[in-house]
Each structure stands twice: as C-alpha cells, then as structure tokens.
Motif scaffolding. Structure first.
Motif, short mmCIF file in Angstrom:
data_model
loop_
_atom_site.label_atom_id
_atom_site.label_comp_id
_atom_site.label_asym_id
_atom_site.label_seq_id
_atom_site.Cartn_x
_atom_site.Cartn_y
_atom_site.Cartn_z
N GLY A 317 11.39 -16.25 9.09
CA GLY A 317 11.30 -14.97 8.71
C GLY A 317 9.50 -14.41 8.98
N ARG A 318 8.77 -15.08 9.29
CA ARG A 318 7.53 -14.77 9.49
C ARG A 318 7.02 -15.32 10.75
NH1 ARG A 318 4.98 -17.50 3.75
NH2 ARG A 318 6.34 -16.37 2.38
N THR A 319 6.12 -14.25 11.48
CA THR A 319 5.66 -14.60 12.89
C THR A 319 3.95 -14.92 12.80
OG1 THR A 319 7.18 -12.95 13.47
CG2 THR A 319 5.39 -13.33 14.95
N GLN A 320 3.62 -16.02 13.73
CA GLN A 320 2.33 -16.46 13.85
C GLN A 320 1.58 -15.45 14.82
OE1 GLN A 320 0.78 -18.84 12.19
NE2 GLN A 320 -1.07 -18.82 13.28
N TRP A 321 0.36 -15.29 14.40
CA TRP A 321 -0.32 -14.23 15.16
C TRP A 321 -0.54 -14.84 16.64
CZ3 TRP A 321 -2.51 -16.42 10.74
CH2 TRP A 321 -3.47 -17.47 10.93
N LEU A 322 -1.01 -14.14 17.58
CA LEU A 322 -1.36 -14.56 18.90
C LEU A 322 -2.81 -14.92 18.89
CD1 LEU A 322 -0.56 -14.95 21.94
CD2 LEU A 322 -1.21 -12.58 22.02
N HIS A 323 -3.51 -13.90 18.15
CA HIS A 323 -5.04 -14.23 18.17
C HIS A 323 -5.50 -13.71 17.08
CE1 HIS A 323 -5.08 -14.97 22.62
NE2 HIS A 323 -4.89 -13.49 22.72
N ARG A 324 -6.47 -14.39 16.09
CA ARG A 324 -7.14 -14.31 15.10
C ARG A 324 -8.61 -14.07 15.28
NH1 ARG A 324 -5.86 -15.79 9.52
NH2 ARG A 324 -7.45 -15.65 8.28
N LEU A 325 -9.04 -12.71 15.41
CA LEU A 325 -10.40 -12.35 15.82
C LEU A 325 -11.33 -12.21 14.43
CD1 LEU A 325 -9.17 -10.08 18.73
CD2 LEU A 325 -9.71 -12.57 18.87
#
Length: 474
Positions: A317-325
């Motif tokens: 139920g959790r989503t990993q980020w595409l970019h962490r800036l």
C-alpha cells in the motif's frame, strides 16, 4: 686564334654555304662568346663577363620563316570548305546559333505572380503595427481585508476554483468570494476543537471543496447548497496543511510526513500512501496530465511520485518515489507545474534557501537555479506566455514576474507590508490573487487583460462531480 673568333668565322661560312633545316635540335649548339679578356687577336671583340647579343650571329631568314609560315598554314586551313562547314556546324550545336556565349541583351520577363506576392507581403508588414510590450500594472486592481489570516508558511489557505469563486480560510472560517459579482459568503466556521482551518482546495468541477483541519480531519463540502458531504478521519495523525486533486482522487499531506490518496467515491477512501518525508508536507501539486505528483516538505526535500509505480508494491500500500531531490536548503512549499512543458516543474525554497529551481521530472535533473534574495512562498505560471510569478517574504514582500527561461525580471509588484504567503490564479489565467500576513487580499492583472469576459457557469462542468451522489456521504 681563340675559340670565340673561330666560332664566328665558322658560323659565317656555314650560313653562306648551305641553309640549315628548321626545327633541328640534335647536334645544334647555341652561340657562346668567349669569356677570355686577353685575346691574342687584336681584331677580336672582348666581351668580358657579360653576354652581349651579336646580330651577326642571328639567322634572320630563319626567324622570318618561323614567324610567318604558321600563319600562312592557318589561313590556308580555314579556307578549306570541309573545315569551314565543320566549324559552322560545331558552332550551331554548341552555341545554339548565338554569336556570343555571354551577351548583354534584354532582361528576361519577371514572374508577375511572385513579384505581386512579395509586394503584397511587404505592404502588409509595413501596415501591420509592431507588437507593443504588454503593460503590467504596478498596483493591485482590488484590495480586500482578510482578518485573522493565519501567518504560517506551511499552510495553504487560498484557492481559486474553475467556477470563478475564490476560497480563503480566515482563522476557523472559510469564506467564498464570487469574482463574477464580487459577492462574499461564509461557507463554514469550524469549532475551536478542530480548528483552525489549515488548507483549502477546490475540486475540478468548481462546486465541491476540500477543507483540511488542524485536528487532522478532512471535510468535503458542496458549495452550491452549503452542505457538508463527508468527513474523512484517521487519515493523518496531525494537521493537514496541503491538499491536491487528481480527478476523483484527493491527495492529502500532513504534519506527520505522510501523503495519502483518497478516493472520495468509496467508503474506504484510502487507496495509496506515499512515505518519503520525515517532517511536515507543506506543498502538493499534481501535474496537468495527472501522471506525476510533486511534494515538498519541511525536511528540505522534494519528491516526484509517478502513478505508474503505484502497482510496484500493491500489497504494502506504499509507493516508492521516482525522484528524491535534495538541492534545496530550506522547506519546499512553492510548487508549480509548467503549462507548456509537461515534465517541467518549478520549486521554491524557504528563507535559508531563497532559490527557484527548475526540474526535468523525467530525469530528475536540475535545469536552472535562481537566487531570489528572499523567502519563496508561492509560484504561478502564466498560461499564455512563458512567464513565472513568484511571491516573497522579507525584505520587500513583493511579487516578482520573471521571463522564462532567461529569468530576467519583468516587473516587481509591491503593496503588501508582510510576507506574501499564498497566491491563486483565476480560471482564465490572467488575474492572480495574493494573500499576505498583513491580512489583506490583493488582485493583480499581472498576466494581461482578457479580450472578452468569460464567466464559467456554475454546474456546467461535466465529469465525476456532476452530482453529490458521486461523493460517498456518511
């Protein structure tokens, strides 16, 4: 007798004896006078170390023959009828009966249609006036009082809906200002236990509005009937300071660092959770395509989330980020997706950062960074031109209009006496409302003047919010 006198006498005797055949090379030797200065023959000429021609050593008859005989041959050759006919035929085929290859005669006729078109284009360019530079008013068109506006950088208390109605949260109350007739109405006043209001956001239909509260609750209201449709509880553990709509999905960001997608059509509304921030989420914006979500937090982080990655861990139920800036040095609240380039995002940092940064959200690359010199509170793109408007805090508390991508300042709008915390753009994209800690709401015609007034009719929006039955009510 020396060699010189011997050669001279031999040349004379041979000339009168027998003429030599012309064009002879073998056995011939040019005349070379003697270089000796002491001749035993007193009658011999002394030439010294220089060559001096001697006419007596030249064969005048042979020279005359060689100069005149080829010309006679040529004259005799041209007089041949066969050669003359061949020459005329060759000239006719090659020169096309022209006497000269390059001759200056009458000019070829001009193509009248092309000349006419060029003259018409030139006349139209001369008649067309030059495009004038857009006038940008330096003062606000209208100023309204906004008492009890909470002076908190991390909240989002202003939004302008598609029905041309502006919503603003003042303390525990939410007020609506109708731009079509300048009327003001109160939507709701929250009790002290749940207040104050910490965020407001219009649904895409311009009729329903979401309200985030300090108590962590989120309410959904129907503004056409001033009716509370739903209260979503337990989504967050603390205040909800940011809201963003993506069709039927309401995304909420809280002080607990969580970002939650809520499907307002179903009872169990929580459908996705994003966890990447360690501190309060103060900025949330969905891209125009609805494929990417940008989130900024008090932990100085900017995340890009992509809906295509939501199915990577469906069980968790959790989503990993595409970019962490991590380039900003202060809280990231100001976020704005570019209307003319879908993968371009502008972000603004707080007082310790003061920068506006531009990102390629496909690659995560920082395209540019501009130090504005003051806290960046809000960002708004011009929908019709390549321009960006930013609002700032100390020291000038101004609104700055930038030309993109050069980031040259086009105008600075002053009038607020405290930091300009919030901005909202009208549906036609021409007017911007700004709310500041000086408890005033100001309207700026910064993006131009509309050619014809366009007022969206309430309830004319077609989509998922055509009726209240599309929102789960309990």
């Amino acid at each position: 007798m020396d060699a010189g006198s011997h050669s001279i006498s031999s040349e004379k005797s041979s000339r009168y004896a027998a003429p030599r055949p012309h064009l002879q090379e073998a056995g011939s030797r040019p005349y070379m006078p003697s270089l000796s200065t002491a001749s035993r023959n007193p009658s011999a000429k002394c030439y010294g170390d220089r060559f001096i021609p001697d006419r007596s050593a030249m064969d005048m008859d042979m020279a005359h023959y060689l100069l005149t005989e080829p010309r006679k041959d040529k004259e005799n050759a041209t007089s041949s009828p066969a050669k003359e006919a061949y020459r005329k035929l060759l000239a006719e085929k090659i020169l096309n009966s022209r006497t000269r290859i390059l001759s200056f005669r009458n000019k070829p006729p001009e193509p009248e249609n092309i000349v006419t078109e060029l003259r018409a284009d030139a006349a139209s360019l001369q008649a067309k006036p030059a495009k004038q530079r857009r006038y940008i008013p330096q003062s606000a068109e209208r100023t309204l009082d906004a008492p009890e506006l909470v002076d908190d950088y991390y909240l989002n208390l202003l939004d302008w809906g598609s029905s041309n109605v502006l919503s603003i949260a003042l303390g525990n109350s939410v007020f609506l200002w109708d731009a079509s007739n300048s009327s003001t109405s109160e939507l709701v006043t929250i009790d002290e236990d749940n207040g104050p209001v910490t965020s407001v956001s219009w649904a895409p239909d311009g009729r329903h509005i979401a309200i985030g509260l300090n108590s962590s609750d989120v309410q959904l209201w129907d503004t056409s009937s001033n009716r509370l449709l739903r209260t979503m509880r337990g989504v967050h553990n603390s205040r909800v300071g940011s809201l963003a709509w993506n069709n039927n999905i309401l995304t909420t960001g809280g002080m607990d660092g969580k970002i939650v997608n809520n499907d307002v059509r179903i009872r169990n509304h929580v459908v996705q959770t994003y966890q990447g921030h360690q501190q309060e989420v103060c900025g949330l914006k969905w891209s125009g395509s609805g494929q990417q979500l940008a989130s900024g937090g008090n932990d100085n982080l900017l995340h890009i989330w992509d809906v295509s990655m939501a199915s990577s861990m469906p069980s968790a139920g959790r989503t990993q980020w595409l970019h962490r800036l991590e380039d900003h040095l202060a809280a990231v609240k100001a976020l704005a997706w570019c209307p003319f380039q879908s993968n371009l995002l502008a972000s603004g940092g707080g007082g310790s950062d003061r920068c506006i940064k531009f990102w390629n959200t496909h690659t995560g690359a920082c395209l540019n960074s501009i130090d504005t010199g003051s806290q960046v509170c809000s960002l708004v793109w011009n929908k019709n031109e390549r321009e960006l408007l930013s609002s700032h805090g100390f020291t000038q508390n101004q609104l700055t209009l930038w030309k993109y991508p050069s980031m040259v300042k086009m105008a600075e709008l002053t009038g607020h006496t405290s930091r300009v915390l919030f901005m909202a753009q009208s549906p036609d994209g021409l007017t911007v409302a700004s709310a500041a800690a000086d408890e005033t709401l100001r309207f700026w015609n910064v993006f131009g003047t509309p050619e014809a007034p366009k007022t969206a009719a309430k309830g004319s929006h077609t989509g998922m919010f055509n009726g209240s039955n599309h929102i789960y009510i309990r």
